[in-house]
Design an enzyme around this catalytic site. Structure first.
Site, PDB file in Angstrom:
ATOM      1  CG  ASP A 176      -2.050   0.947   1.116  1.00 33.39           C
ATOM      2  OD1 ASP A 176      -2.199   1.557   0.039  1.00 33.39           O
ATOM      3  OD2 ASP A 176      -2.794   1.099   2.096  1.00 33.39           O
ATOM      4  CE1 TYR A 196       3.866  -3.086  -9.474  1.00 28.72           C
ATOM      5  CE2 TYR A 196       4.328  -2.615  -7.170  1.00 28.72           C
ATOM      6  CZ  TYR A 196       3.740  -2.272  -8.375  1.00 28.72           C
ATOM      7  OH  TYR A 196       3.036  -1.113  -8.460  1.00 28.72           O
ATOM      8  CB  CYS A 201     -33.302  23.891  -9.660  1.00 27.83           C
ATOM      9  SG  CYS A 201     -33.756  22.241 -10.252  1.00 27.83           S
TER      10      CYS A 201
END
Ligand code: JCF
Length: 710
Positions: A132, A238, A434
């Site tokens: 990570d 990797y 709106c």
């Protein structure tokens, strides 16, 4: 570190290695100074000091011409506006991985591969922890590290060479490698180093980093390489990109070779004989997760045989031969304080949970998605129960989860802790922005505001999309500035065309010139106008994507652009296409474009209000034509093929993928539009039909010869 010790040495005294480092440092320092001067309006270096840096850079380049960097400051005029790092186009795309979340997903992955390759014997995989961190591509030429780039969007990354030269795990020179070698891997920070760094941050009154990944990212993306050098970054290799010679025949061997060359490779990379073995290794790695000393978020599986990887090839952004098996997401319980409704650019009303802040997997979460109104009510898309039918109410205790970088989600609710007075949530049927009705179309889980361009929320979101990175990508005009300009009383930007009239409106606006306002200055205004001006020339694919037609993403926009090539051809077709007519037929036969996309495209292009906005925009632009898809060097490019009968050496899926990769279309049945039929044994009616139509028919061997195989 070397970055500090070399820069006072006389140029004559520098070794070649020291000179390379020094050029990287000077490049980064000059880039930072350029940025401060041009983009931030805040020069932080005297003119004399700046000139000294440029002169030293030039002197070192003169002494070591071979070391002159591709991004040399001597070739640069100013800075790339608003960004401190140069951009690097990856010679081979940096991929992302498809995710698996369950054992079944892993078995499906294995089965898909077997089917694609038409094999039923076991296929060997590698399995490795998924780090990570941040992915990085390192380029070596003649054994020397010449460039390092972040992943960016996969096509283009940021040049972080100067910083990467300070990471001890990454060799600057390697011996015995292919002449061109791109090494791909992950930069990360260990738990121990992260804790020590945060302690130091605290002592120095700096903000601590939320997690090791953020710390690694913040450390690598530093304009001053001396700061990166002081941060304990590590690296695992990797994968690879461009190569002048193969690294091996298998994934395992290639990674082993990278290890021999001096890269760190993960010691938990193993070979697995089948899907069952993969899961066993996954469990082994999961059990070690807490004691590894660095963050991982899953296990990556890859087909080991590189020849099979080549045959399997790629989908649009992910390889067919790899998958990331993610660990279960992190969970936490907290209070739901409120449910807000956000209106997106296509009018979708999205419920957002406002939460009592809670830490989930190292990140503080205070917002999470609640998906849609059925999800809140405890129903799935077909009306069946989810969470056993429990609904979610403001004030409830809810379970939040976060998987990787994705938006946190509300997963569950604890009804036993519910306040008896809590009221069921009523999903609005009117757009709160709106006042237009918000409706659900048949079969759509999403309720949408029908206000279109009159809805301010939709208009703002469309503008944000319009200026986003894959669209117009205007430096200095991001989401924040769009909000400002949208609500500006004197120089409003309500539609994309308004962006391109800003400068001329500003020039006429004597009293309230932009440069006199808070937060703006002479330089930032002229930079902004220059950045807008530069984007009047816009490639057709970017324009189509930027217009934000529902269902038409970057890839579909590219397909449309390469098919029509010019705005006028695209516009002419989209303005009259309707189900059944030839223009519609042409639209839906573009590979990758179907009825749904054609429907939303023609609806917008044939709506008068939308067209006024689009035409006003295009009148401000010079739309650049896009070259049709490179059809060259393939004998089947542009042809429509039909496969029939049994293929013995390649599965149907592989044959189709191969044909499409060579620029052919693959149809399911023979018609007058068919150019070539590939007939295996047992071919029946399709081969007969082809014969009757006089279409060329070839056998599998002839097809393999065409497809460049044996
Ligand atoms: O560890 C990783 N984060 C990781 C990412 C490992 C891999 O082997 C990957 C990857 C992303 C793409 N392989 C590819 C092809």
């Amino acid at each position: 570190m070397a970055t500090k010790s070399t820069h006072d040495l006389a140029v004559d005294a520098l070794s070649e290695d020291a000179a390379q480092l020094e050029l990287a440092r000077l490049g980064a320092e000059i880039a930072a100074a350029n940025l401060a001067y041009h983009a931030k309006d805040a020069p932080d270096l005297s003119d004399a000091d700046y000139d000294r840096l440029k002169q030293r850079n030039a002197a070192i380049e003169a002494r070591f011409p071979a070391l002159k960097r591709a991004d040399s400051p001597s070739e640069m005029i100013g800075a790339p506006v608003g960004s401190g790092f140069g951009k690097i186009a990856h010679s081979i795309r940096m991929l992302s991985l498809e995710n698996a979340f369950s054992d079944q997903d892993v078995f499906d992955f294995d089965e898909r591969i077997h089917k694609f390759l038409g094999r039923d014997d076991a296929i060997t995989f590698t399995a490795e922890p998924k780090i990570d961190g941040l992915s990085l591509s390192l380029r070596y030429e003649a054994g020397r590290l010449v460039q390092a780039a972040t992943r960016g969007d996969g096509e283009t990354g940021e040049d972080v060479t100067a910083n990467v030269l300070t990471i001890p795990d990454i060799p600057r020179r390697i011996v015995g490698a292919p002449d061109v070698l791109e090494v791909r891997g992950e930069v990360y920070m260990s738990h121990a180093d992260f804790a020590a760094l945060n302690l130091k941050q605290g002592e120095q009154g700096e903000k601590p980093f939320a997690n090791p990944r953020n710390a690694a990212a913040g450390s690598l993306r530093q304009l001053d390489p001396a700061i990166t050098a002081s941060r304990p970054l590590r690296h695992f290799a990797y994968a690879w990109g461009e190569l002048s010679a193969p690294l091996g025949d298998t994934q395992k061997a290639a990674i082993g070779r990278l290890g021999d060359l001096g890269f760190q490779v993960n010691p938990l990379t193993v070979l697995c004989a089948n899907a069952g073995d993969l899961l066993e290794h996954y469990r082994r790695i999961e059990a070690q997760r807490a004691t590894l000393g660095y963050d991982i978020d899953g296990v990556v599986y890859k087909v080991n045989d590189l020849a099979l990887q080549t045959r399997l090839g790629f989908r649009s952004t992910t390889p067919r031969w790899a998958i990331a098996h993610k660990f279960p997401a992190e969970l936490a319980w907290t209070r739901l304080l409120a449910i807000d409704i956000q209106v997106g650019r296509t009018g979708a009303l999205s419920p957002v949970a406002r939460l009592q802040p809670v830490t989930v997997g190292g990140v503080v979460v205070s917002n999470a998605t609640l998906h849609n109104e059925d999800y809140i009510a405890g129903r799935d898309a077909k009306g069946g129960p989810i969470r056993d039918g429990k609904d979610i109410r403001v004030g409830d205790w809810v379970q939040v989860y976060r998987a990787g970088d994705v938006i946190p989600k509300v997963a569950d609710v604890d009804i036993s802790k519910r306040n008896p007075d809590a009221q069921a949530f009523v999903f609005p049927q009117i757009c709160q922005e709106c006042d237009s009705p918000a409706v659900r179309e048949d079969g759509d889980a999403v309720r949408r505001c029908t206000g279109g361009l009159i809805c301010p929320a939709q208009a703002v979101e469309r503008l944000k999309h319009f200026v986003s990175r894959a669209a117009f990508d205007i430096e200095g005009l991001g989401a924040k500035q769009i909000e400002l300009f949208f609500n500006d009383a004197d120089m409003p930007v309500k539609t994309p065309a308004d962006i391109f009239t800003l400068a001329s409106r500003d020039a006429q606006n004597h009293l309230k010139r932009l440069k006199n306002r808070d937060g703006f200055g002479d330089k930032s205004v002229s930079n902004l106008f220059a950045a807008i001006e530069a984007k009047r020339d816009i490639p057709l694919d970017r324009l189509i994507f930027a217009l934000g037609f529902r269902h038409i993403g970057e890839q579909a926009a590219g397909l449309l652009a390469r098919h029509y090539t010019t705005w006028s051809a695209f516009e002419a077709a989209a303005s009259i296409a309707a189900p059944g007519n030839p223009q519609w037929q042409e639209l839906i036969t573009i590979g990758g474009v179907g009825d749904v996309m054609a429907g939303s495209l023609t609806m917008a292009m044939q709506n008068p209000a939308e067209r006024r906005a689009i035409d006003a925009l295009v009148a401000e632009l010079r739309v650049q034509p896009v070259a049709p898809r490179a059809a060259a060097n393939s004998p089947v490019a542009g042809l429509t093929l039909v496969f029939t009968g049994t293929l013995e050496k390649m599965s149907r899926a592989e044959a189709k993928a191969r044909a499409e990769a060579m620029g052919a279309k693959v149809a399911g049945s023979v018609s007058a539009k068919t150019d070539l039929v590939i007939a295996g044994p047992g071919a029946g009616s399709k081969a007969k039909a082809a014969e009757a139509l006089g279409i060329r028919i070839i056998d599998e061997d002839a097809w393999l010869a065409l497809a460049g195989s044996t």
